[in-house]
Design a protein around this motif. Structure first.
Motif, PDB file in Angstrom:
ATOM      1  N   VAL A   1       1.049  -1.257   0.073  1.00  0.00           N
ATOM      2  CA  VAL A   1      -0.040  -0.123   0.142  1.00  0.00           C
ATOM      3  C   VAL A   1       0.922   1.290  -0.084  1.00  0.00           C
ATOM      4  N   SER A   2       0.588   2.107  -0.883  1.00  0.00           N
ATOM      5  CA  SER A   2       1.427   3.552  -0.723  1.00  0.00           C
ATOM      6  C   SER A   2       0.951   4.341   0.174  1.00  0.00           C
ATOM      7  N   PRO A   3       1.747   5.110   0.785  1.00  0.00           N
ATOM      8  CA  PRO A   3       1.171   6.016   1.724  1.00  0.00           C
ATOM      9  C   PRO A   3       0.528   7.342   0.996  1.00  0.00           C
ATOM     10  N   LEU A   4       0.859   7.309  -0.339  1.00  0.00           N
ATOM     11  CA  LEU A   4       0.076   8.572  -1.005  1.00  0.00           C
ATOM     12  C   LEU A   4      -1.032   8.107  -1.641  1.00  0.00           C
ATOM     13  N   ARG A   5      -1.759   7.013  -1.292  1.00  0.00           N
ATOM     14  CA  ARG A   5      -2.961   6.363  -1.843  1.00  0.00           C
ATOM     15  C   ARG A   5      -4.046   7.217  -1.269  1.00  0.00           C
ATOM     16  N   THR A   6      -4.911   7.759  -2.355  1.00  0.00           N
ATOM     17  CA  THR A   6      -6.032   8.651  -2.029  1.00  0.00           C
ATOM     18  C   THR A   6      -7.413   7.625  -2.122  1.00  0.00           C
ATOM     19  N   PRO A   7      -8.452   8.025  -1.557  1.00  0.00           N
ATOM     20  CA  PRO A   7      -9.666   7.114  -1.559  1.00  0.00           C
ATOM     21  C   PRO A   7     -10.075   7.224  -3.023  1.00  0.00           C
ATOM     22  N   PRO A   8     -10.946   6.322  -3.123  1.00  0.00           N
ATOM     23  CA  PRO A   8     -11.336   5.831  -4.514  1.00  0.00           C
ATOM     24  C   PRO A   8     -11.977   7.215  -5.358  1.00  0.00           C
ATOM     25  N   PRO A   9     -11.930   7.375  -6.521  1.00  0.00           N
ATOM     26  CA  PRO A   9     -12.124   8.788  -6.784  1.00  0.00           C
ATOM     27  C   PRO A   9     -13.989   8.477  -7.420  1.00  0.00           C
ATOM     28  N   GLU A  10     -14.678   9.510  -7.800  1.00  0.00           N
ATOM     29  CA  GLU A  10     -15.973   9.338  -8.186  1.00  0.00           C
ATOM     30  C   GLU A  10     -15.989   8.313  -9.578  1.00  0.00           C
ATOM     31  N   ARG A  11     -16.867   7.489  -9.362  1.00  0.00           N
ATOM     32  CA  ARG A  11     -17.210   6.638 -10.502  1.00  0.00           C
ATOM     33  C   ARG A  11     -17.745   7.344 -11.717  1.00  0.00           C
ATOM     34  N   ALA A  12     -17.303   6.928 -13.006  1.00  0.00           N
ATOM     35  CA  ALA A  12     -17.625   7.479 -14.140  1.00  0.00           C
ATOM     36  C   ALA A  12     -18.511   6.261 -14.758  1.00  0.00           C
ATOM     37  N   PRO A  13     -19.408   6.344 -15.756  1.00  0.00           N
ATOM     38  CA  PRO A  13     -19.916   5.138 -16.426  1.00  0.00           C
ATOM     39  C   PRO A  13     -19.009   4.590 -17.492  1.00  0.00           C
ATOM     40  N   TYR A  14     -18.946   3.538 -17.883  1.00  0.00           N
ATOM     41  CA  TYR A  14     -17.990   2.840 -18.935  1.00  0.00           C
ATOM     42  C   TYR A  14     -18.734   2.803 -20.126  1.00  0.00           C
ATOM     43  N   THR A  15     -18.235   3.580 -20.871  1.00  0.00           N
ATOM     44  CA  THR A  15     -18.718   3.550 -22.379  1.00  0.00           C
ATOM     45  C   THR A  15     -17.821   2.930 -23.359  1.00  0.00           C
ATOM     46  N   PHE A  16     -18.445   3.010 -24.477  1.00  0.00           N
ATOM     47  CA  PHE A  16     -17.816   2.189 -25.801  1.00  0.00           C
ATOM     48  C   PHE A  16     -16.462   2.595 -25.892  1.00  0.00           C
ATOM     49  N   LYS A  17     -16.228   4.054 -26.013  1.00  0.00           N
ATOM     50  CA  LYS A  17     -14.995   4.220 -26.039  1.00  0.00           C
ATOM     51  C   LYS A  17     -14.180   4.800 -24.975  1.00  0.00           C
ATOM     52  N   THR A  18     -14.545   4.245 -23.834  1.00  0.00           N
ATOM     53  CA  THR A  18     -13.753   4.236 -22.398  1.00  0.00           C
ATOM     54  C   THR A  18     -12.209   3.457 -22.640  1.00  0.00           C
ATOM     55  N   ARG A  19     -11.272   3.934 -22.196  1.00  0.00           N
ATOM     56  CA  ARG A  19      -9.891   3.114 -22.281  1.00  0.00           C
ATOM     57  C   ARG A  19      -9.593   3.297 -20.779  1.00  0.00           C
TER      58      ARG A  19
ATOM     59  N   ASP B   1      19.365   6.838  -9.881  1.00  0.00           N
ATOM     60  CA  ASP B   1      18.511   7.469 -10.642  1.00  0.00           C
ATOM     61  C   ASP B   1      17.236   6.830 -10.949  1.00  0.00           C
ATOM     62  N   TYR B   2      17.448   5.545 -10.909  1.00  0.00           N
ATOM     63  CA  TYR B   2      16.160   4.580 -11.227  1.00  0.00           C
ATOM     64  C   TYR B   2      15.331   4.550  -9.957  1.00  0.00           C
ATOM     65  N   CYS B   3      15.923   4.528  -8.725  1.00  0.00           N
ATOM     66  CA  CYS B   3      15.193   4.646  -7.368  1.00  0.00           C
ATOM     67  C   CYS B   3      14.572   5.942  -7.266  1.00  0.00           C
ATOM     68  N   ARG B   4      14.911   7.042  -7.850  1.00  0.00           N
ATOM     69  CA  ARG B   4      14.192   8.483  -7.638  1.00  0.00           C
ATOM     70  C   ARG B   4      12.802   8.113  -8.520  1.00  0.00           C
ATOM     71  N   LEU B   5      12.595   7.596  -9.548  1.00  0.00           N
ATOM     72  CA  LEU B   5      11.488   7.501 -10.002  1.00  0.00           C
ATOM     73  C   LEU B   5      10.311   7.078  -9.166  1.00  0.00           C
ATOM     74  N   PHE B   6      10.664   6.270  -8.073  1.00  0.00           N
ATOM     75  CA  PHE B   6       9.496   5.899  -7.244  1.00  0.00           C
ATOM     76  C   PHE B   6       9.461   6.756  -5.701  1.00  0.00           C
ATOM     77  N   GLU B   7      10.292   7.620  -5.828  1.00  0.00           N
ATOM     78  CA  GLU B   7      10.315   8.420  -4.484  1.00  0.00           C
ATOM     79  C   GLU B   7       8.737   9.417  -4.617  1.00  0.00           C
ATOM     80  N   ALA B   8       8.100   9.643  -5.659  1.00  0.00           N
ATOM     81  CA  ALA B   8       6.717  10.511  -5.541  1.00  0.00           C
ATOM     82  C   ALA B   8       5.840   9.377  -5.321  1.00  0.00           C
ATOM     83  N   SER B   9       5.823   8.307  -5.353  1.00  0.00           N
ATOM     84  CA  SER B   9       4.727   7.323  -5.078  1.00  0.00           C
ATOM     85  C   SER B   9       4.831   6.640  -3.927  1.00  0.00           C
ATOM     86  N   GLY B  10       6.285   6.579  -3.186  1.00  0.00           N
ATOM     87  CA  GLY B  10       6.584   6.085  -2.050  1.00  0.00           C
ATOM     88  C   GLY B  10       6.316   4.567  -2.222  1.00  0.00           C
TER      89      GLY B  10
END
Length: 437
Positions: free
Chosen positions: A116-134, A211-220
Motif C-alpha cells: 500500500v502506498s502512503p500517498l494512496r487517496t480514496p477511490p475517485p468518483e465513478r464514471a460510467p463505462y462507455t464504448f470509447k472508454t480506455r 537515478d532509477y530509485c528516484r523514479l519511485f520517490e513520488a509514489s512512496g
C-alpha cells in the motif's frame, strides 16, 4: 570554416568527460558524438570537414557506435536500473552489512509488505463505462499452459497469466501528456487521454542505481522490476499508489494481450516460413533445406519486396486480440485465458488490456467492468478464491454426467459415453445368442 574547426578543437578536451558537455539525450546522440570526434585527429591535427580521411574516420566511428539489428538495446535517454555486475563483488559486504542494508530498506519502505502506498487517496468518483472508454491495463507474467474441461467434456487449453504486484507509479494528465511526441500521435489533448505508468514485481533497491530509485520517490513505493506506460481516458484515471489486482477484469471479459515473441535467432526458410525445401535424394547436393529460386531476369529483373527468405525469427512485439478470460484466482492473482497462442516464452512479461475488437467489445458493454478498477474494500462480502466461467467444469463439482438419448445413438458421431451405452444395450442379446449355441 576556420572558426568552426577552432571551436571543435577547443571542445575536444571536454569530450573526455561526459559531465562537462551534455549531449542531447536522443536517438541521434551517437551521431553527434561521431561528428564532434571526427573534426580532429587524436594528435590534435585538424582536417577539412569534407576530406577523404575525415569521412573515413567519421564512417568508422559511426559504424562502431551504431547498434546492430535485433539487439533491443536501450535508448540513450533511458535510466539504467541495475548496478554494474562487478560492483557488488568489489564492495565485499559482510553479513552484518547486508543485514543493516535490509533493515534500512524495511525502514524506508514500511508499506512494502502491505503493498500500500502512503500517498494512496480514496477511490475517485465513478464514471460510467462507455464504448470509447480506455481503462488501465495490467502487467502479467506468463507462467505456463494448462488444460480445462467444459461441462460437456470438451478439452480447452488455457494460458496462465499472473498479475505480480502491480501498482500505479505516476500519472500525466491530458494537458501534460498532450504536449509529448506520443501524446500528439494519439491526439491526447483533443480526445482527453492521460497516461499512467504501471510497475510490477517489487525488487531490492540495494542492487539499483540512484537515478532509477528516484523514479519511485513520488509514489512512496518500493522500486519495481518492470515499468510500462498505459494510455487511459481522463474519466478512467487511477490515483497514484493504487494496487491493481486480477479482479480488474471479470470472468468472461475479452482482452488483448501484447508481448514479445520467442526469439529463435537466424533461421532458414523451412522453419521460418514452413517451406518444403528441396528433394532429399535423386541428385540433390547441398540443397535439401534451401529456398530455391528467388526470381528471374524477365520479371522486372529484381527480387520483389516482401520475398520470404532466411532471416531472424521471433523477438518481435505482437498482440493477440479478442482473448476470453475463463477463470480467475483472487488469492494468487492468476488469469486463465483461452488458447495457447499468447506471445512470449514462459516467465516473460506481457500486457493485458480491454479488447479493441468491436464485436467483442460490445459484449463487454453488456456487463460493464469496474471503473476505474476494482477496490476490494468496497465489496459487501469478500470474493471467493476461484471465479470460474459457467461453461467450465469445476473440480469440486461431481463427475461429468452424459445424458445420451436415442436420437444421439442414431448419429454417426462416436463418443466414449455413447459406445459404452451401446455395449450395455447389446449385452443381453449377445448373452442370449451365446446361450443358444
Amino acid at each position: 570554416m576556420m572558426a568552426l574547426r577552432g571551436l571543435c578543437s577547443s571542445l575536444l578536451p571536454c569530450l573526455s568527460s561526459r559531465s562537462a558537455v551534455q549531449f542531447p539525450k536522443t536517438a541521434s546522440w551517437s551521431r553527434w558524438e561521431s561528428w564532434w570526434g571526427s573534426c580532429s585527429l587524436a594528435h590534435g591535427e585538424s582536417l577539412p570537414l569534407h576530406s577523404p580521411q575525415q569521412q573515413s574516420i567519421r564512417w568508422k566511428r559511426a559504424r562502431s557506435v551504431a547498434p546492430g539489428p535485433r539487439q533491443n538495446q536501450p535508448r540513450r535517454h533511458w535510466i539504467t536500473p541495475e548496478l554494474p555486475a562487478g560492483l557488488e563483488a568489489r564492495e565485499q559486504l559482510s553479513a552484518e552489512n547486508r543485514a543493516f542494508l535490509q533493515q534500512v530498506v524495511q525502514d524506508t519502505y514500511p508499506a512494502a509488505a502491505a503493498a500500500v502506498s502512503p500517498l494512496r487517496t480514496p477511490p475517485p468518483e465513478r464514471a460510467p463505462y462507455t464504448f470509447k472508454t480506455r481503462r488501465c491495463g495490467l502487467l502479467c507474467r506468463k507462467i505456463g499452459v494448462m488444460p480445462q474441461w467444459t461441462k460437456t467434456g470438451k478439452k480447452i487449453l488455457t494460458t496462465l497469466l499472473q498479475v505480480v504486484d502491480n501498482h500505479v507509479i505516476s500519472m500525466s494528465p491530458s494537458s501534460q501528456f498532450g504536449t509529448t511526441h506520443r501524446g500528439q500521435h494519439y491526439k491526447a489533448a483533443r480526445k482527453g487521454l492521460s497516461s499512467l505508468v504501471v510497475g510490477a514485481e517489487s525488487i531490492d533497491p540495494t542492487n539499483l542505481t540512484d537515478d532509477y530509485c528516484r523514479l519511485f520517490e513520488a509514489s512512496g513505493l518500493q522500486p519495481k522490476r518492470k515499468l510500462s506506460k498505459m494510455i487511459v481516458s481522463d474519466h478512467a484515471v487511477i490515483p497514484v499508489g493504487t494496487p491493481l489486482r486480477a479482479t480488474h477484469f471479470r470472468v468472461g471479459d475479452y482482452v488483448d494481450i501484447g508481448g514479445r515473441t520467442v526469439d529463435h535467432g537466424f533461421q532458414g526458410v523451412m522453419k521460418r516460413w514452413n517451406m518444403r525445401g528441396g528433394p532429399a535424394s535423386h541428385g540433390a547436393t547441398k540443397s535439401h533445406r534451401r529456398i530455391g529460386s528467388i526470381g528471374f531476369r524477365r520479371h522486372n529483373g529484381r527480387i520483389m519486396k516482401g520475398k520470404r527468405m532466411p532471416g531472424h525469427m521471433g523477438n518481435t512485439y505482437r498482440v493477440h486480440k479478442g482473448v476470453q478470460i475463463l477463470r480467475i484466482n483472487t488469492r494468487h492473482d492468476v488469469l486463465w485465458v483461452r488458447g495457447r497462442a499468447i506471445p512470449g516464452a514462459t516467465n516473460s512479461w506481457c500486457m493485458v488490456w480491454d479488447t479493441h475488437v468491436l464485436p467483442k467489445r460490445r459484449l463487454n458493454l453488456q456487463t460493464p467492468p469496474p471503473m476505474p478498477t476494482h477496490y476490494p474494500e468496497e465489496d459487501a462480502q469478500p470474493l471467493p478464491e476461484e471465479l470460474v466461467h459457467p461453461d467450465l467444469h469445476v473440480w469440486d463439482a461431481p463427475t461429468i454426467v452424459f445424458q445420451v438419448t436415442e436420437d444421439d445413438l442414431k448419429q454417426k458421431v462416436r463418443t466414449g459415453a455413447k459406445t459404452a451405452l451401446k455395449a450395455k444395450a447389446a449385452a443381453p442379446a449377445a448373452a442370449a445368442a451365446k446361450a443358444k449355441k
